[in-house]
Design an enzyme around this catalytic site. Structure first.
Site, short mmCIF file in Angstrom:
data_model
loop_
_atom_site.label_atom_id
_atom_site.label_comp_id
_atom_site.label_asym_id
_atom_site.label_seq_id
_atom_site.Cartn_x
_atom_site.Cartn_y
_atom_site.Cartn_z
N ASP A 67 -5.93 -14.81 -11.69
CA ASP A 67 -6.47 -15.37 -12.94
C ASP A 67 -5.62 -14.96 -14.14
O ASP A 67 -4.75 -14.11 -14.05
CB ASP A 67 -7.94 -14.94 -13.13
CG ASP A 67 -8.15 -13.45 -12.85
OD1 ASP A 67 -7.16 -12.70 -12.82
OD2 ASP A 67 -9.31 -13.03 -12.66
N ASN A 136 -20.56 -7.60 -12.52
CA ASN A 136 -21.62 -8.60 -12.39
C ASN A 136 -21.46 -9.45 -11.12
O ASN A 136 -22.11 -10.48 -10.96
CB ASN A 136 -21.68 -9.51 -13.64
CG ASN A 136 -20.43 -10.36 -13.80
OD1 ASN A 136 -19.51 -10.32 -12.98
ND2 ASN A 136 -20.38 -11.14 -14.88
N HIS A 138 -18.55 -10.91 -10.13
CA HIS A 138 -17.52 -11.96 -10.16
C HIS A 138 -16.30 -11.56 -9.34
O HIS A 138 -16.02 -10.39 -9.12
CB HIS A 138 -17.15 -12.36 -11.60
CG HIS A 138 -16.31 -11.39 -12.37
ND1 HIS A 138 -16.64 -10.98 -13.64
CD2 HIS A 138 -15.14 -10.78 -12.09
CE1 HIS A 138 -15.71 -10.16 -14.10
NE2 HIS A 138 -14.79 -10.02 -13.19
N GLU A 143 -17.43 -16.52 -12.36
CA GLU A 143 -18.59 -15.81 -12.91
C GLU A 143 -19.88 -16.23 -12.21
O GLU A 143 -19.97 -17.35 -11.68
CB GLU A 143 -18.71 -16.15 -14.40
CG GLU A 143 -17.56 -15.64 -15.25
CD GLU A 143 -17.72 -14.18 -15.64
OE1 GLU A 143 -18.16 -13.37 -14.80
OE2 GLU A 143 -17.40 -13.85 -16.80
C1 GLP Z 1 -11.53 -8.63 -14.38
C2 GLP Z 1 -10.69 -9.51 -13.45
C3 GLP Z 1 -11.16 -9.39 -12.03
C4 GLP Z 1 -11.36 -7.93 -11.68
C5 GLP Z 1 -12.48 -7.35 -12.50
C6 GLP Z 1 -12.84 -5.92 -12.15
O1 GLP Z 1 -12.54 -9.32 -15.01
N1 GLP Z 1 -10.65 -10.86 -13.84
O2 GLP Z 1 -10.24 -10.04 -11.16
O3 GLP Z 1 -11.63 -7.79 -10.31
O4 GLP Z 1 -12.08 -7.44 -13.84
O5 GLP Z 1 -12.10 -5.03 -12.92
P1 GLP Z 1 -12.06 -3.47 -12.70
O6 GLP Z 1 -11.22 -3.27 -11.47
O7 GLP Z 1 -11.38 -2.95 -13.93
O8 GLP Z 1 -13.44 -2.98 -12.53
#
Ligand code: GLP
Length: 242
Positions: A67, A136, A138, A143
């Site tokens: 993304d 959440n 995702h 989402e």
């Molecule tokens: C972001 C990314 C996701 C990622 C998520 C979790 O929103 N778009 O791909 O998995 O955060 O992040 P973290 O690893 O910092 O908890």
């Protein structure tokens, strides 16, 4: 889903990095799907270390990131593209022409999404998709919603997701884009093998919903239950509610 619990986030990173290096040695043309976020940082550090030690050769590999924020060019240090350069690409020998990240500045978003899907197809599909878990539920930027989108698309970020990403923007929530581009659920689920990484106590509740709850678009990560070769790699704290 195969669940693997290791002691600490560092052990998770070390074991997975060796697993990837072994796979690369067998299949130099490996196509990787890669996430951003805090979770994969220790993995990327380990991969850079293995590469420097001559144990991981990415010269024939290909990567696709999950993304990107809309409205940020890859040269912006807050973009996911820049994050990947800092944490991984600058430290390994993946050829730039085989690194793929969605273009957050694309004029024609629909065309950019289609271009990405076609590039994945042309590469023969993603062999190994690494994922992180949004608190959440995702994955990528898919989402929680009443319905999920199958293919790469433009998406509106939830307030919680924008807050979770604020650190990249110096803590300034107002600067976090409201929209992003993301691989869709089918894009992700078509990967040959999926490794979901989740570490830390803050993920424990979501981990249990992903693994033990129903398959529901309200927890996009629960769709991994439908995949034949999905693995969830956890440290002890993230596994504490299983
Ligand atoms: C972001 C990314 C996701 C990622 C998520 C979790 O929103 N778009 O791909 O998995 O955060 O992040 P973290 O690893 O910092 O908890």
């Amino acid at each position: 889903m195969r669940v693997r619990v290791l002691a600490t986030p560092e052990t998770v990173a070390r074991v997975l990095a060796h697993d990837i290096a072994r796979r690369l040695a067998r299949d130099r043309r490996l196509v990787l799907g890669l996430p951003t976020g805090r979770t994969p940082i220790p993995l990327y550090r380990e991969l850079v270390r293995l590469h420097r030690a001559g144990q991981a050769d990415f010269s024939r590999a290909t990567s696709f990131n999950l993304d990107e924020f809309l409205g940020l060019p890859g040269s912006d240090p807050r973009s996911y593209r820049a994050f990947m350069q800092r944490h991984l690409f600058d430290g390994i020998n993946l050829p730039p022409r085989r690194i793929h990240v969605l273009d957050g500045m694309a004029r024609n978003v629909a065309r950019e999404c289609l271009r990405y899907e076609r590039a994945i197809d042309r590469a023969g599909g993603i062999d190994l998709q690494i994922l992180g878990l949004g608190a959440n539920g995702h994955i990528g930027f898919n989402e929680p919603a009443r319905a999920l989108v199958a293919r790469t698309h433009r998406t509106r970020l939830r307030a919680a997701t924008r807050r979770a990403n604020a650190a990249l923007f110096g803590g300034r929530l107002a600067d976090v884009p409201h929209d992003a581009l993301s691989m869709g659920m089918a894009t992700i689920l078509h990967a040959g093998r999926i490794v979901m990484l989740a570490t830390g106590a803050s993920k424990a509740r979501c981990v249990s919903r992903m693994i033990q709850g129903p398959v529901t678009p309200h927890v996009p990560a629960s769709f991994l239950q439908l995949h034949r070769h999905a693995e969830v790699w956890l440290d002890r704290t993230a596994a504490s509610r299983l």
